[in-house]
Design a protein around this motif. Structure first.
Motif, PDB file in Angstrom:
ATOM      1  N   UNK A  74       0.848  -1.190   0.000  1.00  0.00           N
ATOM      2  CA  UNK A  74       0.000   0.000   0.000  1.00  0.00           C
ATOM      3  C   UNK A  74       0.887   1.245   0.000  1.00  0.00           C
TER       4      UNK A  74
ATOM      5  N   UNK B 256       3.986   1.284  -1.102  1.00  0.00           N
ATOM      6  CA  UNK B 256       4.658   1.311  -2.398  1.00  0.00           C
ATOM      7  C   UNK B 256       3.744   1.957  -3.437  1.00  0.00           C
ATOM      8  N   UNK B 257       2.470   1.594  -3.391  1.00  0.00           N
ATOM      9  CA  UNK B 257       1.523   2.194  -4.338  1.00  0.00           C
ATOM     10  C   UNK B 257       1.526   3.707  -4.178  1.00  0.00           C
ATOM     11  N   UNK B 258       1.531   4.160  -2.933  1.00  0.00           N
ATOM     12  CA  UNK B 258       1.570   5.593  -2.670  1.00  0.00           C
ATOM     13  C   UNK B 258       2.866   6.222  -3.151  1.00  0.00           C
ATOM     14  N   UNK B 259       3.973   5.522  -2.925  1.00  0.00           N
ATOM     15  CA  UNK B 259       5.273   6.048  -3.353  1.00  0.00           C
ATOM     16  C   UNK B 259       5.305   6.197  -4.870  1.00  0.00           C
ATOM     17  N   UNK B 260       4.723   5.228  -5.573  1.00  0.00           N
ATOM     18  CA  UNK B 260       4.704   5.300  -7.037  1.00  0.00           C
ATOM     19  C   UNK B 260       3.869   6.490  -7.510  1.00  0.00           C
ATOM     20  N   UNK B 261       2.886   6.893  -6.721  1.00  0.00           N
ATOM     21  CA  UNK B 261       2.077   8.062  -7.089  1.00  0.00           C
ATOM     22  C   UNK B 261       2.801   9.365  -6.770  1.00  0.00           C
ATOM     23  N   UNK B 262       3.923   9.260  -6.087  1.00  0.00           N
ATOM     24  CA  UNK B 262       4.719  10.448  -5.812  1.00  0.00           C
ATOM     25  C   UNK B 262       4.582  10.985  -4.399  1.00  0.00           C
ATOM     26  N   UNK B 263       4.056  10.184  -3.464  1.00  0.00           N
ATOM     27  CA  UNK B 263       3.950  10.649  -2.079  1.00  0.00           C
ATOM     28  C   UNK B 263       5.308  10.562  -1.386  1.00  0.00           C
TER      29      UNK B 263
ATOM     30  N   UNK C 235       4.330  12.394   3.653  1.00  0.00           N
ATOM     31  CA  UNK C 235       2.962  12.299   3.118  1.00  0.00           C
ATOM     32  C   UNK C 235       2.411  10.887   3.276  1.00  0.00           C
TER      33      UNK C 235
ATOM     34  N   UNK D 265      -0.920  10.395   5.120  1.00  0.00           N
ATOM     35  CA  UNK D 265      -2.047  10.123   4.220  1.00  0.00           C
ATOM     36  C   UNK D 265      -2.287   8.654   3.943  1.00  0.00           C
ATOM     37  N   UNK D 266      -1.352   7.784   4.345  1.00  0.00           N
ATOM     38  CA  UNK D 266      -1.603   6.348   4.173  1.00  0.00           C
ATOM     39  C   UNK D 266      -1.549   5.623   5.517  1.00  0.00           C
TER      40      UNK D 266
END
Lengths: 255, 281
Positions: free
Chosen positions: A145, A147-154, A158, A162-163
């Motif tokens: 989860x 990693x998904x956020x990191x790929x979106x640029x968080x 953040x 936010x996660x």
């Protein structure tokens, strides 16, 4: 309908048992339920008592509020960073099993018997369960989860806000709920030790003077406060984490 | 450097790609060593070199524990290789970025967000205005076949639907490369087939580069332009096979196609061989 009526019936049942037991025992130090209930309006109508109770509530709110504001970020950081956890874990392990009331004499020596001491004890009582549950909640957040956020640029911060925070919220709020009850307990305990003002002060003064009606009435008032606070909190909690609740749930509160 | 022989010469050369392909991902002598709980080094990947062309659908196929997911995580920037470098358009990969969008077997949806909220998350993070992000996301949700489920929470969805949301969520921020980590591995056979078909339909619209990790031979052959076969302990590239089958591919036609069957049988045979070698040693 039965769901709403059940807790009320349980209360009535408890009062009935109390009433019968008290009538059977005929002890001066054990007033009947009716006598205790009749004393409640006298207490709540008395300006002095009301000031005391409100002072208690104020300390509890401040202690609980600051504890939550400090403990959630700390617990979450500990759950996501080995270094932060390694630093704070031993510290918390030492503080955890110590009854917070046992620290009060020391705190009183430093800070006196006023508001600061009592609020600090409430703060300590509330902090640990909130830190612990935030820590556990943050630790359990799925790596993918993040990693998904990191790929979106968080950014890392953040991701924490936010996660990790929303993902751990059900667990955090479980900690806060425990914390809320502990706030009430430490509030009364602190007022028992440093008698100066507050609901606990009324209770123990009445005990010293043998006004047992007032003692039992205060126990009812404090109990009712606890039930109301818990029910209110449970409502807020249920709203915030509706997304995580199983469809059918056994309510364990009066909300 | 050990050059991995390509089997493509044995098969008819592909005719599908018109424009000259340029390399989008370059993996150069990458090795990954993990320390196990017993303090022994476990070589997950050993000296992997691979280039992936822009717009290609490439599957990495191998048995569990061959490091194929680790390779994908290295390209995603989620894991740094012990040795070697992975490059995206010539630039060394140092961390995750929106040019490489992952889709995981575990879905990894944000459970506190609705379907729409999940899909909008990426575009909103990239600074797309809310109204615009919402309109785009609604279209994507429709494209993955979930119209009407916009306001559902992930817990209310089945596994297949969750993976559709995960795909839409990743497509929403327009990554140049899709990194799919056994995305259909947790689904039942029927759902899996339907998602494979839908993925191909979506892919054929814009031909994004896809790196697809799987342990299913059928799935790899059905979807890919190129299958990278890996063997385990240590994880190495065993063979790179070009899959020369016409597109758009239709499952019912393909299953009857002798060329498709030949690829599947051939690849399975090669895995059997390596298993025998593995058990003999």
């Amino acid at each position: 309908m039965t769901r709403r009526a059940a807790p009320v019936l349980a209360c009535v049942g408890l009062l009935a048992v109390w009433q019968i037991a008290s009538l059977a025992l005929e002890s001066d130090s054990f007033p009947t339920a009716l006598e205790a209930i009749r004393t409640i309006p006298d207490i709540l109508g008395d300006k002095e008592s009301l000031i005391n109770i409100l002072a208690s509530l104020r300390r509890m709110t401040i202690g609980f509020g600051i504890a939550v504001l400090v403990s959630i970020p700390l617990g979450l950081s500990m759950g996501r960073s080995r270094a932060v956890a390694a630093f704070f874990n031993p510290l918390l392990m030492v503080v955890y099993p110590v009854p917070k009331a046992a620290l009060m004499p020391i705190i009183m020596l430093w800070l006196g018997v006023g508001d600061i001491t009592k609020t600090l004890v409430i703060f300590l009582g509330v902090s640990l369960p909130v830190i612990y549950h935030s820590f556990e909640g943050a630790k359990a957040v799925e790596e993918k989860m993040l990693w998904s956020g990191a790929a979106m640029g968080l950014s890392p911060l953040q991701r924490l806000v936010r996660i990790v925070l929303p993902a751990a919220l059900p667990e955090i709020l479980t900690g806060c709920r425990t914390g809320l009850v502990l706030a009430l307990i430490t509030m009364i305990t602190s007022e028992m030790i440093a008698r100066q003002s507050g609901a606990g002060n009324i209770l123990f003064n009445a005990l010293d003077m043998g006004q047992y009606d007032t003692v039992y009435a205060m126990i009812i008032i404090v109990g009712a406060m606890g039930i109301c606070l818990d029910a209110a909190f449970e409502r807020i909690r249920a709203r915030l984490v509706r997304w995580s609740e199983p469809q059918f749930d056994m309510p364990l509160s009066f909300s | 450097m050990k050059v991995v022989p390509s089997r493509s010469s044995e098969w008819v050369r592909p005719v599908t790609s018109q424009r000259p392909a340029s390399t989008i991902i370059g993996i150069d002598r990458v090795s990954q060593v993990f320390q196990t709980s017993t303090r022994k080094d476990h070589v997950a990947l050993s000296d992997i070199s691979l280039t992936i062309d822009e717009g290609a659908f490439v599957s990495i196929l191998g048995p569990s524990g061959c490091g194929k997911s680790t390779l994908l995580y290295i390209v995603g920037g989620f894991v740094s290789p012990t040795r070697g470098t992975a490059r995206m358009k010539g630039q060394p990969i140092t961390g995750p970025g929106p040019d490489r969008g992952p889709v995981f077997q575990e879905f990894a949806l944000f459970p506190w967000k609705t379907v729409l909220g999940n899909v909008m998350y990426g575009p909103r993070q990239q600074g797309v205005r809310a109204t615009e992000a919402e309109a785009q996301s609604r279209m994507l949700i429709q494209m993955v076949g979930l119209k009407g489920y916009e306001n559902f929470y992930p817990k209310e969805l089945s596994g297949g639907m969750k993976q559709r949301v995960a795909l839409a969520r990743t497509l929403a921020y327009h990554p140049e490369v899709l990194l799919m980590d056994e995305p259909f591995g947790a689904l039942d056979a029927h759902t899996r087939t339907r998602l494979q078909n839908d993925l191909l339909n979506i892919w054929e619209r814009d031909r994004k580069t896809v790196l697809f990790v799987t342990h299913s031979v059928d799935e790899a052959v059905f979807l890919s332009d190129k299958v990278v076969m890996m063997s385990k302990s240590p994880g190495r590239i065993r063979e790179v096979i070009d899959i020369d089958l016409p597109r758009p591919r239709r499952r019912n036609e393909l299953l009857l196609d002798p060329r498709y069957q030949k690829y599947v049988v051939e690849i399975e045979r090669m895995f059997d061989e390596s298993d025998e070698v593995g058990s003999a040693s």
